[in-house]
Motif scaffolding. Sequence first.
Motif, PDB file in Angstrom:
ATOM      1  N   GLU A  10       0.833  -1.200   0.000  1.00 40.76           N
ATOM      2  CA  GLU A  10       0.000   0.000   0.000  1.00 40.76           C
ATOM      3  C   GLU A  10       0.869   1.252   0.000  1.00 40.76           C
ATOM      4  OE1 GLU A  10      -2.274  -0.259   3.565  1.00 40.76           O
ATOM      5  OE2 GLU A  10      -0.578   0.242   4.862  1.00 40.76           O
ATOM      6  N   PHE A  11       0.264   2.358  -0.414  1.00 38.39           N
ATOM      7  CA  PHE A  11       0.878   3.676  -0.303  1.00 38.39           C
ATOM      8  C   PHE A  11       0.056   4.502   0.688  1.00 38.39           C
ATOM      9  CE2 PHE A  11       2.211   2.516  -4.669  1.00 38.39           C
ATOM     10  CZ  PHE A  11       3.576   2.728  -4.549  1.00 38.39           C
ATOM     11  N   ILE A  12       0.669   5.547   1.203  1.00 40.97           N
ATOM     12  CA  ILE A  12      -0.044   6.517   2.031  1.00 40.97           C
ATOM     13  C   ILE A  12      -0.055   7.846   1.282  1.00 40.97           C
ATOM     14  CG2 ILE A  12      -0.097   7.778   4.214  1.00 40.97           C
ATOM     15  CD1 ILE A  12       1.392   5.420   5.483  1.00 40.97           C
ATOM     16  N   LEU A  13      -1.228   8.317   0.924  1.00 37.16           N
ATOM     17  CA  LEU A  13      -1.368   9.583   0.210  1.00 37.16           C
ATOM     18  C   LEU A  13      -1.295  10.738   1.209  1.00 37.16           C
ATOM     19  CD1 LEU A  13      -4.246   8.604  -2.248  1.00 37.16           C
ATOM     20  CD2 LEU A  13      -1.852   8.965  -2.844  1.00 37.16           C
ATOM     21  N   ILE A  14      -0.224  11.495   1.142  1.00 37.47           N
ATOM     22  CA  ILE A  14      -0.059  12.632   2.054  1.00 37.47           C
ATOM     23  C   ILE A  14      -1.114  13.695   1.772  1.00 37.47           C
ATOM     24  CG2 ILE A  14       1.512  14.447   2.840  1.00 37.47           C
ATOM     25  CD1 ILE A  14       2.349  11.637   3.644  1.00 37.47           C
ATOM     26  N   GLY A  15      -1.396  13.903   0.497  1.00 39.17           N
ATOM     27  CA  GLY A  15      -2.417  14.881   0.110  1.00 39.17           C
ATOM     28  C   GLY A  15      -2.133  16.257   0.666  1.00 39.17           C
ATOM     29  N   PHE A  16      -3.138  16.832   1.325  1.00 37.89           N
ATOM     30  CA  PHE A  16      -3.002  18.170   1.904  1.00 37.89           C
ATOM     31  C   PHE A  16      -3.012  18.109   3.430  1.00 37.89           C
ATOM     32  CE2 PHE A  16      -4.910  18.646  -2.297  1.00 37.89           C
ATOM     33  CZ  PHE A  16      -4.009  19.529  -2.882  1.00 37.89           C
ATOM     34  N   SER A  17      -2.494  16.990   3.967  1.00 38.13           N
ATOM     35  CA  SER A  17      -2.436  16.850   5.420  1.00 38.13           C
ATOM     36  C   SER A  17      -1.424  17.801   6.047  1.00 38.13           C
ATOM     37  CB  SER A  17      -2.086  15.405   5.797  1.00 38.13           C
ATOM     38  OG  SER A  17      -0.838  15.028   5.229  1.00 38.13           O
ATOM     39  N   ASP A  18      -0.556  18.405   5.205  1.00 38.60           N
ATOM     40  CA  ASP A  18       0.418  19.359   5.727  1.00 38.60           C
ATOM     41  C   ASP A  18      -0.217  20.708   6.057  1.00 38.60           C
ATOM     42  OD1 ASP A  18      -0.110  19.649   3.033  1.00 38.60           O
ATOM     43  OD2 ASP A  18       1.865  20.455   2.545  1.00 38.60           O
ATOM     44  N   VAL A  19      -1.493  20.883   5.692  1.00 38.03           N
ATOM     45  CA  VAL A  19      -2.225  22.109   6.062  1.00 38.03           C
ATOM     46  C   VAL A  19      -3.516  21.694   6.778  1.00 38.03           C
ATOM     47  CG1 VAL A  19      -1.298  23.729   4.362  1.00 38.03           C
ATOM     48  CG2 VAL A  19      -3.076  22.133   3.656  1.00 38.03           C
ATOM     49  N   PRO A  20      -3.399  21.164   8.002  1.00 35.20           N
ATOM     50  CA  PRO A  20      -4.571  20.600   8.695  1.00 35.20           C
ATOM     51  C   PRO A  20      -5.687  21.602   8.952  1.00 35.20           C
ATOM     52  CG  PRO A  20      -2.691  20.820  10.196  1.00 35.20           C
ATOM     53  CD  PRO A  20      -2.170  21.062   8.818  1.00 35.20           C
ATOM     54  N   LYS A  21      -5.341  22.876   9.126  1.00 35.71           N
ATOM     55  CA  LYS A  21      -6.360  23.887   9.426  1.00 35.71           C
ATOM     56  C   LYS A  21      -7.223  24.218   8.207  1.00 35.71           C
ATOM     57  CE  LYS A  21      -3.776  26.090  13.185  1.00 35.71           C
ATOM     58  NZ  LYS A  21      -3.174  27.351  13.699  1.00 35.71           N
ATOM     59  N   LEU A  22      -6.761  23.801   7.036  1.00 34.84           N
ATOM     60  CA  LEU A  22      -7.496  24.121   5.805  1.00 34.84           C
ATOM     61  C   LEU A  22      -8.302  22.934   5.278  1.00 34.84           C
ATOM     62  CD1 LEU A  22      -4.826  26.199   3.827  1.00 34.84           C
ATOM     63  CD2 LEU A  22      -6.780  27.065   5.123  1.00 34.84           C
ATOM     64  N   GLN A  23      -8.346  21.837   6.030  1.00 34.82           N
ATOM     65  CA  GLN A  23      -9.025  20.633   5.548  1.00 34.82           C
ATOM     66  C   GLN A  23     -10.499  20.900   5.220  1.00 34.82           C
ATOM     67  OE1 GLN A  23      -7.126  17.344   5.315  1.00 34.82           O
ATOM     68  NE2 GLN A  23      -5.749  19.094   5.225  1.00 34.82           N
ATOM     69  N   GLY A  24     -11.195  21.562   6.146  1.00 32.79           N
ATOM     70  CA  GLY A  24     -12.609  21.850   5.921  1.00 32.79           C
ATOM     71  C   GLY A  24     -12.823  22.789   4.751  1.00 32.79           C
ATOM     72  N   PHE A  25     -11.999  23.830   4.664  1.00 33.85           N
ATOM     73  CA  PHE A  25     -12.104  24.791   3.562  1.00 33.85           C
ATOM     74  C   PHE A  25     -11.838  24.111   2.221  1.00 33.85           C
ATOM     75  CE2 PHE A  25      -9.778  27.626   0.650  1.00 33.85           C
ATOM     76  CZ  PHE A  25     -10.768  28.557   0.392  1.00 33.85           C
ATOM     77  N   LEU A  26     -10.777  23.283   2.166  1.00 36.50           N
ATOM     78  CA  LEU A  26     -10.441  22.582   0.932  1.00 36.50           C
ATOM     79  C   LEU A  26     -11.539  21.607   0.535  1.00 36.50           C
ATOM     80  CD1 LEU A  26      -6.642  21.847   1.517  1.00 36.50           C
ATOM     81  CD2 LEU A  26      -7.635  23.510  -0.060  1.00 36.50           C
TER      82      LEU A  26
END
Length: 309
Positions: free
Chosen positions: A9-25
Motif C-alpha cells: 500500500e501507499f499513504i497519500l499525504i495529500g493536503f495533510s500538511d495544512v490541517p487547518k485548511l481541511q474543511g475549507f479545501l
Amino acid sequence: MGNHTTLVEFILIGFSDVPKLQGFLFGTFLIIYIVILMGNALIIIITKVDPSLQIPMYYFLGNFSFLEICYVSVTVPRLLADLCRQNRRISFLACAFQMDVFVILGATECLILTAMAYDRYVAICNPLLYPVIMSHRLCVQLASACWITGILVPIGLIYKIFSSPFCKSNELNHFFCDVPPVVQLACGDTLMIEILIYVIATAIINIPFLLVLGSYVKIISTILKLPSATGRAKAFSTCSSHLMVVTLFFGSGVIVYMEPKSTQSTGMDKYLSLFYTILIPMFNPIIYCLRNKDVMVALGKFLQKWTVS
C-alpha cells in the motif's frame, strides 16, 4: 535487498500538511466537482437534444465533456474522502488502477482536443468540402481511434512502473497516484521508465500540441482574410475557446511530465497538478458555453423548456 521492500500500500499525504485548511479545501473541491459534473452534463445533453448542434464540432465537444466527467471522477472523490479522514492508505493494486485509468483518460483527452482542432481547421479553411470530409462516419472513426489509442498507450508504462522495486518509504506526497510522484519512490535505475514517460508524453502531449498550434496558424490566417467582420468575429469566438482549453491543458501537462526526475519537486507538482485535474476541467464548460453563442442559445432553449415542463 535490504534497501527494497515489497509494498502492499501507499499513504497519500495529500493536503495533510495544512490541517487547518481541511474543511475549507473539502468545501471548495466539492463545489468545484459539482460545477464540473453539472456543466459537462448540460453540454452532453444539449449537444444530443438540440438539432442545431448536430454537427461534428459538438459531437467532439460531447465526447470531451464525457471524458471530463470521468477524468475528474478518478481523483476528486478520493481526494474529498481523504480530506475527511485520517486513514489515507491506498492499496498497491488500487494505486496502479487509479494511475492507469487517469493516464488513459488524459491521453484520450489530448487526442480528442487534436481531433477538435482538425474539425475547426476543415470547417474554416475548407468550408465547401466540410460536409463531405467531416462525415458522421469519420467523426465516429476519429473518436474511436482516440479512445483506442488512449487505452493502449499507457499499458507498458504502468506495468513497468509497478513491476519496479520500491524504497522503504511508502508515503506519496500527492493527493492521487500520478506518474511522477510514484516514480520518485522507485528504487534502482529508472532510466527506462523515464524514457517511456518522455516517449509517451511526446507522442500524446507534444506532437498533438504542435499539430493543434499548426492548425490554428492556418485557421487564424484564413480568418483574417474573411471579408465580413461578423464572420471573423464568429470564427474567432468558436476557435478561441478551444485554443484556450488546449493551451491550459497541454501546457500544464508538459511542465509536469516532461520535467526530469532529478529536478522534480513532488510538493510543487502536487499543487501544479490541481490545474489539470480540477481547475481546468472546471473552466472548460464555462469557456465553451460563455464564448460560444450557439451553445448559449441552445442552453437557453433547453433551460426554458425544462423550466416550463
